[in-house]
Design a protein around this motif. Structure first.
Motif, PDB file in Angstrom:
ATOM      1  N   GLU A 409       0.827  -1.200   0.000  1.00  0.00           N
ATOM      2  CA  GLU A 409       0.000   0.000   0.000  1.00  0.00           C
ATOM      3  C   GLU A 409       0.866   1.257   0.000  1.00  0.00           C
ATOM      4  N   SER A 412       2.164   1.691  -3.492  1.00  0.00           N
ATOM      5  CA  SER A 412       1.098   2.120  -4.394  1.00  0.00           C
ATOM      6  C   SER A 412       0.692   3.571  -4.161  1.00  0.00           C
ATOM      7  N   PRO A 416       1.197   5.817  -7.756  1.00  0.00           N
ATOM      8  CA  PRO A 416      -0.155   5.334  -8.072  1.00  0.00           C
ATOM      9  C   PRO A 416      -0.265   4.488  -9.338  1.00  0.00           C
ATOM     10  N   ILE A 419       1.412  -0.274  -9.479  1.00  0.00           N
ATOM     11  CA  ILE A 419       0.758  -1.565  -9.237  1.00  0.00           C
ATOM     12  C   ILE A 419      -0.645  -1.519  -9.812  1.00  0.00           C
ATOM     13  N   LYS A 421      -3.136  -3.895  -9.202  1.00  0.00           N
ATOM     14  CA  LYS A 421      -4.007  -4.187  -8.069  1.00  0.00           C
ATOM     15  C   LYS A 421      -3.246  -5.054  -7.079  1.00  0.00           C
ATOM     16  N   LEU A 431      -0.435  -9.534  -5.954  1.00  0.00           N
ATOM     17  CA  LEU A 431      -0.447  -8.281  -6.713  1.00  0.00           C
ATOM     18  C   LEU A 431      -0.247  -8.569  -8.182  1.00  0.00           C
ATOM     19  N   LEU A 433       1.107  -6.343 -11.861  1.00  0.00           N
ATOM     20  CA  LEU A 433       1.622  -5.096 -12.437  1.00  0.00           C
ATOM     21  C   LEU A 433       2.052  -5.340 -13.876  1.00  0.00           C
ATOM     22  N   PHE A 441       9.187  -1.102  -9.627  1.00  0.00           N
ATOM     23  CA  PHE A 441       8.515  -1.666  -8.455  1.00  0.00           C
ATOM     24  C   PHE A 441       9.531  -2.287  -7.502  1.00  0.00           C
TER      25      PHE A 441
END
Length: 574
Positions: A409, A412, A416, A419, A421, A431, A433, A441
């Motif tokens: 989190e 992310s 924004p 990722i 989800k 996750l 990406l 990342f």
């Protein structure tokens, strides 16, 4: 170099008569009163304290009475399978005559209540969806269901994001404003509580009286609750220990689902000697294998079938899938270790975080490989596999003290678009990406993990319940500890340390070290085994004395019980 061992700090003594070693074990797990050890069903927390539970029960009761179709949307792991099976069995017992389920195949639909799986449910004409072990992060899926005129009840235990999905009701102990004292329920635990609330709601409406039947005894489903709770590796707080103990008692007494009996039989485990750990190491992997390699419906159908012969056939197929999963996992782990070796990873000083991706990695077992690498290197680990041409999917596992979902989190929030989800909890997360975002990342993830590691103890330190004197190191103590608990995540099994003379050592299987040890003071000899050792290090005939961290175990062979030491870590004694 010897083991890094530290003794567990102890809480104050409490006035309960028990074996002094067992008292020490409990005090090392913050037990301060006998009341905290109660594992009776009467001490379970009440469903009224679980926010959204009664609201959800009212909507489901209306659907049952009106004979409306209900579709359960599960997840493709053991918690999701047990949650789905429990709801199917309970709803059918309570008179739901049109209830079915969908479990999104991980290779076609991905995780949770996706818009695509909602479309499949819509084709079945269902007006009501109940999610189990998913849904709290599935905003798009809930929105699509609403747009199609369906209502969604979300039951989940994963941590929510900043916004909750627009569901008709949400049952999740971790949602804001929920005062339920146990935040550690597994998905199957949440589902069980909802079924308790539903039974009470139907009773209040006179549903069972009208049909001339009694309300079902939902305690009959606690064997399923125990399996899902342990398999999902949630913290065994007191409420979860009650659920697991009650389910274990049913299994040990032979009063469990035919599917669970069959899974134990194919694994050659005796139900009467089952422990909580066996639920995680024996039943859980065989259920998980279906979701990892094929279709979790195979696991669900094994749990819900009533015919012992059918259950045995389904359990045999799950066992075959589990063997296949092990082969793939071993190949993947070898690939992962070769990748780690190519970046010259030093096991004595690994990087702050391990992030791996290989085009050949299999989606179905990346979580297992991440867990094995996390255990080996004591670092938060994410293993990615290709989902499609653009997206890679990762499974994350973390060490104690590093909350992996919070890390994701933080990444992310600061980035924004990085990722696509994510979701999960403290110890595990998933996750996805875009493949081109992996380097960025990895950099951001590693930076956040490094900051988190600065605030915790060295993960290589082994927490021990102390040494055992020669006069108490015996079979009766092992039997006492076996009946205590149940132990598991957050309520760790008793672990002791000590130095022993190494009398014999040999390899059994491929990577297991079988030993005969002698106590240095009494000279008494004990059998011991260390699983999955490094064959390049052991056996070592130069070593005459070893330092161990070990559990006491009861070994059963040809009707005879004997003491065995299960070695978790060993090193030549300094």
């Amino acid at each position: 170099m010897g083991l890094h061992i530290r003794r567990r700090p102890l809480s104050d003594t409490f006035d309960t008569a028990m074996h002094p070693v067992l008292e020490r074990v409990y005090r090392g797990r913050h037990i301060q009163s006998a009341a905290q050890l109660s594992i009776g069903a009467r001490d379970l927390l009440h469903y009224r304290d679980l926010l959204g539970c009664e609201q959800a029960a009212m909507r489901i009761a209306t659907a049952i009475i009106a004979h409306q179709p209900i579709t359960i949307i599960g997840d493709f792991d053991a918690d999701g399978a047990t949650s789905t099976a429990l709801c199917l069995l309970a709803l059918r017992e309570m008179g739901a005559d049109e209830v079915d389920y969908l479990v999104p195949n991980r290779f076609d639909f991905g995780y949770g209540l996706s818009p695509e799986i909602v479309e499949v449910a819509a084709e079945r004409g269902t007006p009501l969806i109940i999610t189990v072990d998913n849904g709290i992060s599935c905003h798009a899926g809930v929105e699509r269901a609403n747009a199609l005129g369906m209502e969604v009840i979300v039951t989940d235990h994963h941590l929510p994001g900043d916004k909750l999905p627009p569901a008709a009701a949400i049952v999740n102990p971790n949602q804001p404003a929920c005062t339920f004292a146990s935040k550690n329920l597994a998905g199957v635990g949440v589902a069980f509580y909802l079924m308790l609330a539903l039974r009470a709601e139907l009773e209040s409406r006179g549903w069972f009286t009208e049909r001339g039947v009694g309300a079902p005894n939902l305690a009959n489903l606690l064997d399923i609750v125990a399996v899902g709770t342990v398999a999902d590796v949630v913290v065994l707080d007191q409420n979860n220990r009650i659920l697991v103990h009650q389910g274990l008692q049913r299994i040990r007494a032979g009063r469990c689902r035919p599917g669970i009996t069959a899974l134990l039989e194919v694994a050659q485990r005796h139900a009467s000697r089952l422990t909580a750990a066996d639920l995680g190491f024996v039943i859980g992997p065989r259920l998980n294998a279906a979701g990892r390699l094929d279709d979790m419906a195979a696991g669900i159908e094994c749990l819900v079938c009533n015919d012992p012969m059918e259950a045995r056939a389904r359990a045999t197929e799950l066992d075959r899938l589990n063997q296949q999963r092990r082969t793939i996992e071993q190949e993947m782990k070898q690939q992962a270790q070769e990748t780690l070796a190519s970046v010259q990873l030093d096991s004595s000083a690994p990087p702050d975080a391990i992030v791996l991706f290989d085009e050949q990695f299999h989606q179905g077992v990346i979580g297992i490989v991440a867990g094995r690498l996390k255990d080996e290197y004591k670092r938060p680990t994410i293993v990615f596999a290709r989902q499609d041409e653009a997206i890679i999917k990762g499974s994350a596992r973390s060490i104690s003290g590093v909350h992996i979902r919070d890390i994701l989190e933080a990444v992310s929030t600061a980035n924004p678009d990085l990722i696509e989800k994510f979701g999960g909890h403290a110890a595990a997360a998933g996750l996805s990406l875009r493949a081109e975002n992996l380097p960025a990342f990895t950099e951001q993830f590693t930076r956040n993990v490094k900051a988190a590691l600065a605030d915790i103890d060295d993960p290589n330190v082994i927490l021990s319940d102390g040494e055992l004197a020669a006069e108490v190191l015996d079979l009766p103590l092992a039997q006492t500890l076996r009946q205590a608990g149940p132990f598991g995540q957050g309520f760790q099994p008793p672990l002791f340390d000590g130095t022993f003379n190494l009398v014999q050592q040999r390899i059994v299987g491929e990577r297991h070290l079988k030993m005969v040890l002698a106590h240095p003071q009494s000279g008494e000899e004990f059998d011991a085994i260390a699983f999955n050792i490094d064959p390049e290090v052991w056996p070592d005939n130069r070593v005459k004395q070893v330092q161990l961290a070990y559990q006491l175990d009861v070994n059963y062979f040809r009707g005879r019980e004997s003491l065995q030491l299960l070695v978790e870590a060993l090193a030549p004694a300094d």
